[in-house]
Write a protein that holds these residues in place. Structure first.
Motif, PDB file in Angstrom:
ATOM      1  N   TYR A 165       4.570  25.271   4.698  1.00  0.00           N
ATOM      2  CA  TYR A 165       3.524  24.255   4.613  1.00  0.00           C
ATOM      3  C   TYR A 165       2.519  24.548   3.507  1.00  0.00           C
ATOM      4  CZ  TYR A 165       5.278  22.048   8.816  1.00  0.00           C
ATOM      5  OH  TYR A 165       6.069  21.389   9.719  1.00  0.00           O
ATOM      6  N   ILE A 225      -3.106  29.951   2.464  1.00  0.00           N
ATOM      7  CA  ILE A 225      -3.939  28.788   2.792  1.00  0.00           C
ATOM      8  C   ILE A 225      -3.807  28.367   4.253  1.00  0.00           C
ATOM      9  CG2 ILE A 225      -3.845  27.941   0.425  1.00  0.00           C
ATOM     10  CD1 ILE A 225      -2.003  25.675   1.539  1.00  0.00           C
ATOM     11  N   ASN A 226      -2.803  28.892   4.936  1.00  0.00           N
ATOM     12  CA  ASN A 226      -2.655  28.498   6.345  1.00  0.00           C
ATOM     13  C   ASN A 226      -2.052  29.639   7.142  1.00  0.00           C
ATOM     14  OD1 ASN A 226       0.220  28.482   6.104  1.00  0.00           O
ATOM     15  ND2 ASN A 226       0.104  26.451   5.170  1.00  0.00           N
TER      16      ASN A 226
ATOM     17  N   ASP B  35       4.458  14.973  -0.218  1.00  0.00           N
ATOM     18  CA  ASP B  35       4.248  16.383   0.126  1.00  0.00           C
ATOM     19  C   ASP B  35       3.498  16.482   1.446  1.00  0.00           C
ATOM     20  OD1 ASP B  35       3.506  19.247  -2.087  1.00  0.00           O
ATOM     21  OD2 ASP B  35       4.449  19.126  -0.119  1.00  0.00           O
ATOM     22  N   HIS B  36       3.566  17.653   2.051  1.00  0.00           N
ATOM     23  CA  HIS B  36       2.984  17.853   3.381  1.00  0.00           C
ATOM     24  C   HIS B  36       2.616  19.320   3.492  1.00  0.00           C
ATOM     25  CE1 HIS B  36       3.915  18.076   8.001  1.00  0.00           C
ATOM     26  NE2 HIS B  36       2.639  18.111   7.755  1.00  0.00           N
ATOM     27  N   TRP B  37       1.340  19.611   3.703  1.00  0.00           N
ATOM     28  CA  TRP B  37       0.950  21.006   3.846  1.00  0.00           C
ATOM     29  C   TRP B  37      -0.183  21.159   4.845  1.00  0.00           C
ATOM     30  CZ3 TRP B  37      -0.458  17.943  -0.252  1.00  0.00           C
ATOM     31  CH2 TRP B  37      -1.820  17.879  -0.592  1.00  0.00           C
ATOM     32  N   ARG B  38      -0.499  22.407   5.148  1.00  0.00           N
ATOM     33  CA  ARG B  38      -1.560  22.705   6.121  1.00  0.00           C
ATOM     34  C   ARG B  38      -2.551  23.692   5.527  1.00  0.00           C
ATOM     35  NH1 ARG B  38       2.723  23.476  11.130  1.00  0.00           N
ATOM     36  NH2 ARG B  38       3.082  21.263  11.454  1.00  0.00           N
ATOM     37  N   GLU B  39      -3.795  23.532   5.917  1.00  0.00           N
ATOM     38  CA  GLU B  39      -4.838  24.468   5.460  1.00  0.00           C
ATOM     39  C   GLU B  39      -5.710  24.866   6.636  1.00  0.00           C
ATOM     40  OE1 GLU B  39      -7.197  23.125   2.187  1.00  0.00           O
ATOM     41  OE2 GLU B  39      -5.460  22.446   1.016  1.00  0.00           O
ATOM     42  N   THR B  40      -5.981  26.155   6.717  1.00  0.00           N
ATOM     43  CA  THR B  40      -6.841  26.613   7.806  1.00  0.00           C
ATOM     44  C   THR B  40      -8.320  26.507   7.452  1.00  0.00           C
ATOM     45  OG1 THR B  40      -6.492  28.841   6.964  1.00  0.00           O
ATOM     46  CG2 THR B  40      -5.231  28.208   8.896  1.00  0.00           C
ATOM     47  N   TRP B  43     -12.022  29.172   8.575  1.00  0.00           N
ATOM     48  CA  TRP B  43     -11.836  29.424  10.019  1.00  0.00           C
ATOM     49  C   TRP B  43     -12.957  30.297  10.576  1.00  0.00           C
ATOM     50  CZ3 TRP B  43     -11.545  34.563  10.912  1.00  0.00           C
ATOM     51  CH2 TRP B  43     -11.099  35.378   9.849  1.00  0.00           C
ATOM     52  N   TRP B  44     -13.549  31.156   9.709  1.00  0.00           N
ATOM     53  CA  TRP B  44     -14.590  32.060  10.195  1.00  0.00           C
ATOM     54  C   TRP B  44     -15.888  31.295  10.472  1.00  0.00           C
ATOM     55  CZ3 TRP B  44     -12.280  31.738   5.537  1.00  0.00           C
ATOM     56  CH2 TRP B  44     -13.062  31.324   4.461  1.00  0.00           C
ATOM     57  N   GLU B  45     -15.980  30.048   9.950  1.00  0.00           N
ATOM     58  CA  GLU B  45     -17.131  29.199  10.241  1.00  0.00           C
ATOM     59  C   GLU B  45     -16.814  28.235  11.373  1.00  0.00           C
ATOM     60  OE1 GLU B  45     -20.029  29.356   8.738  1.00  0.00           O
ATOM     61  OE2 GLU B  45     -19.571  30.685   7.067  1.00  0.00           O
ATOM     62  N   GLU B  49      -7.982  23.640  11.645  1.00  0.00           N
ATOM     63  CA  GLU B  49      -6.873  23.453  10.700  1.00  0.00           C
ATOM     64  C   GLU B  49      -6.737  21.986  10.330  1.00  0.00           C
ATOM     65  OE1 GLU B  49      -2.734  25.584  10.715  1.00  0.00           O
ATOM     66  OE2 GLU B  49      -2.503  23.707  11.839  1.00  0.00           O
ATOM     67  N   GLU B  54       0.535  13.982   1.156  1.00  0.00           N
ATOM     68  CA  GLU B  54       0.419  13.237  -0.107  1.00  0.00           C
ATOM     69  C   GLU B  54       1.432  12.094  -0.023  1.00  0.00           C
ATOM     70  OE1 GLU B  54       1.359  15.441  -3.645  1.00  0.00           O
ATOM     71  OE2 GLU B  54       0.466  13.938  -4.950  1.00  0.00           O
TER      72      GLU B  54
END
Lengths: 1101, 77
Positions: A165, A225-226, B35-40, B43-45, B49, B54
């Motif tokens: 991902y 990033i993940n 497209d397909h993605w993930r972002e965390t 996270w510390w704040e 996710e 796109e």
């Protein structure tokens, strides 16, 4: 459809992988995966444990590594078979050894040479082929992929597809798949695993920040990033790679192709180069009997039986070569006059004694050989540890490397893992906490694990008040917990080296450690698992101090130099008669009454193993009068006997205050020497043999099992076996139950008698040195710091209490190390207080004798001194003494900072006692800092134009000395405030020790070594000492007082105590009831002393 | 040219994936998932996710889902 993860990082991808082996295997089992590859970055550190754990988990292990290629690209390599593993080890060895430490790179030529048995996957986005595709260099990507295919073999190279991902993953996978089809190689799906489960991505992110020195709030290219890089299930992988079913199938094909293999092998046992015509067993027999004749004179029949028995066991188990290897190392040390001593269970062997490996006469002491080598555990190699004079240990290691070859000798590594302090520092930095606060908090932390911090907070008052915002504080603790016990970096074992007949690079990658030695990527547990021969060649600074003491005593002069054996001695003062015959440490009689008298005073600072507060208290109570008492005392002050309540019964029975009775007649011969108390591991073995009829091998097994943590059920089983066997020999159930309870309460601790005897011998002999040659001994201790329990300032104080004067460093008289001088004829400056400040317990005769002696502080003690600078000073002085500061500067050309340090600590006092004036003069003579350049016009005396300058006052001089030397040669800090202390009702420590027990008192002093050892009750008790000019006073702080005042104990450098005197059979201490800050800033601020303003400034124009 | 929008958007999903989105007053059917993605994220704040897509839907857009909330991250003028 099934799936096998073939690209997995454990926590041994240092500061990148976030899951340990257990977590990965547990997740694998949960997902019902039959195989797993571990591919850590450029190392195989986990190989041994992985193979063992996978076998236990019924999982197929695949060993591999993600290697870094020249240029920084990654390539995933899997060892298909044992030759493939050996090739991988060689590739990684070359990568590490041929490049800068910490930056291994594998070259393609090496890969072309060592590819047999290896399978290669093209890697993550940092793989060469994927990175070329991402840069749209498609032609070049094809070229490179074809090179790998042609070099490694079509069936051995796969293009690696990952779907984690990231933006662009799917596009990249399309190109890789098309390329694979074009060049006709396989594709394989991986998930670039960095942790077992998704929530652990936070730990992985923090570890990446630590590794890249990035704050969490800052971006960095290496941060993921993940949180998708976890051990995904076959179903999840199937969904991700639905378009590429072959990529999934190939993971199973590859796993199937990888064979199971062992790393152990007999070919690694080294062979000692024997004289012509000799066998290993025969030569060992010869050497043993030669040694026996030298040790005993006459070899009696019982001795012969003992030696023949040991030699036959050694031979049967195939250890003769090992003994010869160790004998050869010890023989080298003896030939080259490097002081050494064997320690540990090897001292249970009479053969080891006859070979001069140990100093303990196991035959005369009737020590159990089976404690050292257990015939029932033939697979366990013996372990002989040798301590060497710390300065020459590396000479011994070099000898071993030269004898057996660089390819065959390497140091064992260690894995430095996160504990509380290191976790707080690293995670705190990543969270952008104020550095000063993090440092303060970390220093207050007790020595606990990183996941125990939260539980420790309410327990330790000094940890409260962190000044960190609460929300961030919780995050800090959570992340510390997450990184707990993760390996942070690979280190070097203190002294363990492996010697192998076959090249080590076939078994483990080799790399260069920070210390410059070559290490294997296995630690001592891995080495034991593989049955590799390991020698522990350890440094012991006490042996250096002993060596220096002996040289000093025998020199016939009053200077002793601590250095290479061939250094000549420098003498600047009158000569004393050399002792005749020469003094020998090894020949010290074990029956010297004055030595025992000294031990019994408890004034044992500096004595090996017997100087801690607990030992000092024990010595006062024990009143040792023979060497066995000393041996017992070494074994008694350990967490086990203390928690097991063995100390008081031992002492009471020894004094006759408590009756000694033996439940069974056989116990008397075993326990008589320890007054009926089970103190030594060998006694457990004896009891099992004589009461329950165990064979010696079975008895040692019992001892081993019982000294490791066991569940209640397991201990019950052990007990039932013991009792059943005892009863079969006619022992009543009641007696058998009770006897087992003796050894059961012993379980979990325990000292080997041989080890205690080895240490006890050295302890007694250093006590002899302290009693009869205190000046030489203290000078030697101070010259070989850091060592022992106490800082140099305590040793200096104790030396003064022994009636010795301390002469400050002096540019014309000091050597590098501390030396011994006649007190009266030396300094031009007023001598130190000529009345020794004596402990009331010391015999005045000793003081009178010793009051003519002085210790001259060595130049090495001055802050900032290096070996090369010291050499310059002594070389310049060899021509003629220095006549002035400018003369010194011109002839030595050392940096101005160091000259300043020398003059501020008094090293020029004999030339000019006004240090402030000298400082001004220096600014004129040597204007540029850090340059050794003196002014050209030295002919003009700079002081001619200087107005009269009043020197620093006594306090300032003291502070400089303390800052630059770690002590003052002239005064103890408490002397500055003694009058004020009197007004506050504070008594000196010497007076307090004469105060009746139970009396309410007030004490004050410099705080020494606060610590919280484990206690019988489990409650927190803090022990520390207070030091003043009259000596040490031990203080006990129980939990209720600790909770109130504990914050002060671990943050201050001096304290004021209100409490009550306690006396335990002559051992005096104070139990604290109230603790306050120290009222005198000079003493209270010792740790954070700052120079007074105006120092080092250029003179006015 | 794509510009940063970061505004809520209504998205119709099929099997957890965007199928139609309403940009302005117009409802667009997705013609392509680029497209397909993930972002965390931070996270510390406490940041959650985000799942990014796109897409081509009458223009090229990047949108993300945080929980059940959809946001149009970037889009063409």
């Amino acid at each position: 459809m099934g799936f096998t993860h073939l690209h997995v990082h454990s926590d041994y991808s240092f500061l990148d992988g976030a899951s340990n082996l257990d977590a990965l295997l547990t997740q694998c089992a949960r997902l019902e995966m039959p195989a797993l590859a571990i591919t850590d970055h450029d190392n195989l550190c986990l190989a041994v444990r992985f193979l063992k754990a996978a076998k236990a988990a019924n999982l197929k292990p695949i060993l591999g590594a993600e290697v870094t290629l020249t240029g920084g690209h990654h390539l995933t390599l899997l060892a298909q078979n044992r030759p493939g593993y050996a090739n991988l080890c060689q590739l990684l060895s070359q990568a590490h050894l041929a490049n800068e430490r910490g930056k291994p790179q594998t070259g393609k030529p090496a890969l072309a040479t060592h590819h047999e048995g290896l399978l290669a996957l093209s890697g993550c986005w940092r793989g060469e082929v994927p990175s070329l595709i991402l840069r749209r260099e498609f032609a070049r990507a094809k070229e490179v992929a074809e090179w790998y295919r042609d070099t490694l073999g079509r069936e051995n190279y796969f293009l690696e597809l990952q779907h984690t991902y990231r933006p662009g993953d799917q596009r990249l996978n399309r190109y890789l798949s098309q390329l694979a089809e074009a060049i006709r190689v396989g594709i394989v799906a991986t998930n670039n695993v960095h942790y077992a489960t998704k929530p652990e991505f936070k730990a992985q992110d923090v570890l990446t920040c630590i590794r890249t020195l990035t704050k969490l709030a800052e971006p960095h290219a290496e941060r993921k990033i993940n949180g998708e890089l976890y051990l995904k299930s076959p179903a999840e992988m199937a969904e991700l790679f639905a378009q590429y079913p072959q990529a999934l199938t190939n993971t199973l094909v590859i796993a199937d192709r990888c064979e199971r293999y062992e790393l152990r092998g007999e070919g690694y046992l080294p062979e000692y180069p024997l004289p012509v015509g000799e066998t290993a067993a025969g030569y060992l027999h010869k050497l043993t009997y030669l040694g026996a004749k030298a040790r005993y004179g006459k070899v009696t029949e019982p001795l012969r039986q003992r030696l023949d028995y040991e030699l036959s066991v050694i031979d049967q188990l195939g250890f003769s070569n090992y003994f010869l290897v160790v004998w050869d190392v010890a023989h080298f040390a003896r030939r080259t006059k490097i002081r050494y001593a064997g320690r540990g269970s090897a001292a249970d062997s009479a053969v080891a004694y006859c070979l001069y490996l140990t100093l303990v006469d196991a035959f005369t002491r009737n020590l159990r050989f089976e404690r050292f080598i257990n015939p029932a555990r033939a697979h366990a190699l013996p372990d002989i540890d040798l301590d060497f004079d710390a300065r020459y240990r590396d000479n011994v290691t070099d000898y071993v490397v030269e004898k057996y070859g660089k390819q065959h000798v390497a140091t064992v590594c260690t894995f430095n893992c996160y504990h509380a302090r290191s976790a707080i520092r690293d995670v705190g930095k990543a969270l952008n906490f104020p550095l000063a606060e993090i440092d303060r908090f970390a220093k207050l932390m007790p020595w606990i694990e990183a996941d125990e911090i939260r539980a420790a907070l309410p327990k330790y008052p000094e940890l409260r008040d962190s000044k960190i915002p609460e929300r961030k504080f919780h995050l800090l603790l959570d992340l510390c917990q997450a990184v707990a016990e993760h390996p942070r970096h690979l280190g070097t074992h203190l002294g363990g080296i492996v010697i192998s007949r076959l090249p080590l690079s076939h078994l483990s990658p080799l790399q260069t450690a920070a210390k410059g030695v070559t290490v294997i990527q296995f630690d001592k547990d891995d080495v034991e698992e593989l049955r590799l021969i390991k020698l522990d060649l350890l440094c012991l600074r006490m042996l250096s101090a002993v060596e220096d003491s002996v040289k000093s005593i025998n020199s016939g002069q009053q200077s002793a130099v601590s250095g290479q054996p061939s250094d000549k001695l420098h003498s600047t003062i009158c000569t004393l008669q050399s002792p005749n015959p020469p003094f020998s440490f090894d020949a010290i009689p074990l029956t010297d009454r004055p030595t025992y008298d000294l031990l019994n005073t408890g004034e044992t600072v500096g004595i090996f193993q017997l100087e801690s507060p607990a030992q000092r208290a024990l010595q006062s109570r024990l009143k040792a009068d023979n060497i066995e008492d000393v041996v017992a005392s070494v074994a008694l002050i350990r967490p086990g006997p203390i928690q097991g309540n063995m100390v008081d019964p031992f002492l009471a029975r020894r004094k006759g205050a408590e009756p000694i009775s033996y439940l069974h007649p056989e116990l008397e011969s075993i326990l008589a020497k320890t007054y009926g108390v089970v103190l030594f591991q060998e006694q457990v073995i004896e009891i099992a043999i004589k009461i329950a009829g165990f064979t010696p091998g079975e008895a040692d097994d019992l001892r081993r099992v019982m000294t490791h943590h066991r569940s209640h059920r397991q201990m019950q089983e052990i007990g039932e076996n013991f009792i059943r066997k005892a009863r079969a020999r006619g022992v009543s159930k009641e007696v058998a139950d009770t006897v087992f309870s003796y050894i059961q309460s012993y379980a979990g601790y325990g000292f080997c008698e041989a080890h205690a005897a080895a240490f006890g011998d050295t302890a007694y002999k250093t006590a002899y040195l302290l009693r009869h040659h205190p000046a030489h001994f203290y000078a030697a201790l101070l010259s070989n710091q850091p060592m022992g329990f106490y800082s140099p300032h305590t040793l200096v104080n104790e030396a003064r209490l022994h009636g010795l004067a301390i002469h400050p460093p002096e540019v014309n008289r000091s050597e590098k190390a501390f030396t011994v001088e006649q007190r009266s004829a030396i300094s031009a400056q007023p001598s130190a207080d000529s009345t020794p400040r004596l402990s009331h317990n010391l015999q005045s005769a000793i003081c009178n004798l010793q009051s003519s002696w002085a210790i001259r502080v060595g130049l090495q003690q001055v802050r900032g001194m290096s070996e090369s600078v010291l050499d310059k000073i002594l070389a310049a002085r060899e021509d003629r003494p220095f006549t002035s500061l400018p003369d010194f500067v011109a002839r030595t050309r050392i940096s101005r900072d160091l000259v300043e340090n020398l003059l501020l600590c008094g090293a020029f006092d004999a030339l000019d006692p006004n240090r402030k004036k000298l400082l001004w003069e220096l600014a004129d003579v040597q204007p540029e800092k850090d340059k050794g350049e003196a002014r050209l016009d030295l002919e003009t005396a700079p002081q001619a134009w200087l107005p009269p300058l009043e020197d620093f006052d006594e306090v300032q001089r003291f502070c400089y000395e303390w800052d630059l030397l770690g002590f003052s040669p002239h005064k103890h800090p408490m002397e500055f405030c003694r009058q004020r202390m009197k007004l506050l009702g504070v008594q000196t420590n010497a007076d307090l020790k004469q105060t009746p027990s139970g009396k309410q008192v007030r004490a004050a002093g410099v705080l020494i070594r606060p610590h919280r050892p484990p206690t019988r009750s489990g409650r927190t008790v803090v022990f520390f000492s207070l030091e003043d000019e009259t000596g040490l006073l031990d203080v006990t702080v129980f939990e209720n007082i600790y909770q109130k005042f504990g914050k002060l104990i671990f943050s201050e450098s001096a304290l004021l105590i209100d409490g009550r005197v306690t006396d335990r059979e002559g051992s005096r201490s104070v139990t604290a009831q109230k603790i306050s800050r120290f009222p005198n800033p000079t003493v209270a601020n010792l740790k954070s002393y700052l120079r007074p303003p105006g120092c080092g400034q250029p003179p006015p124009q | 040219m794509s510009k940063l929008l970061n505004k809520p958007v209504t998205v119709h999903e099929v099997a957890g994936r965007p199928a139609r989105l309403c940009v302005g007053k117009t409802d667009h059917r997705l013609t392509s998932l680029l497209d397909h993605w993930r972002e965390t994220g931070c996270w510390w704040e406490g940041e959650a996710e985000k799942e990014f897509y796109e897409v081509e839907a009458g223009g090229r857009y990047v949108l993300y889902r945080e929980g059940t909330q959809w946001t149009l991250h970037t889009g063409e003028d």
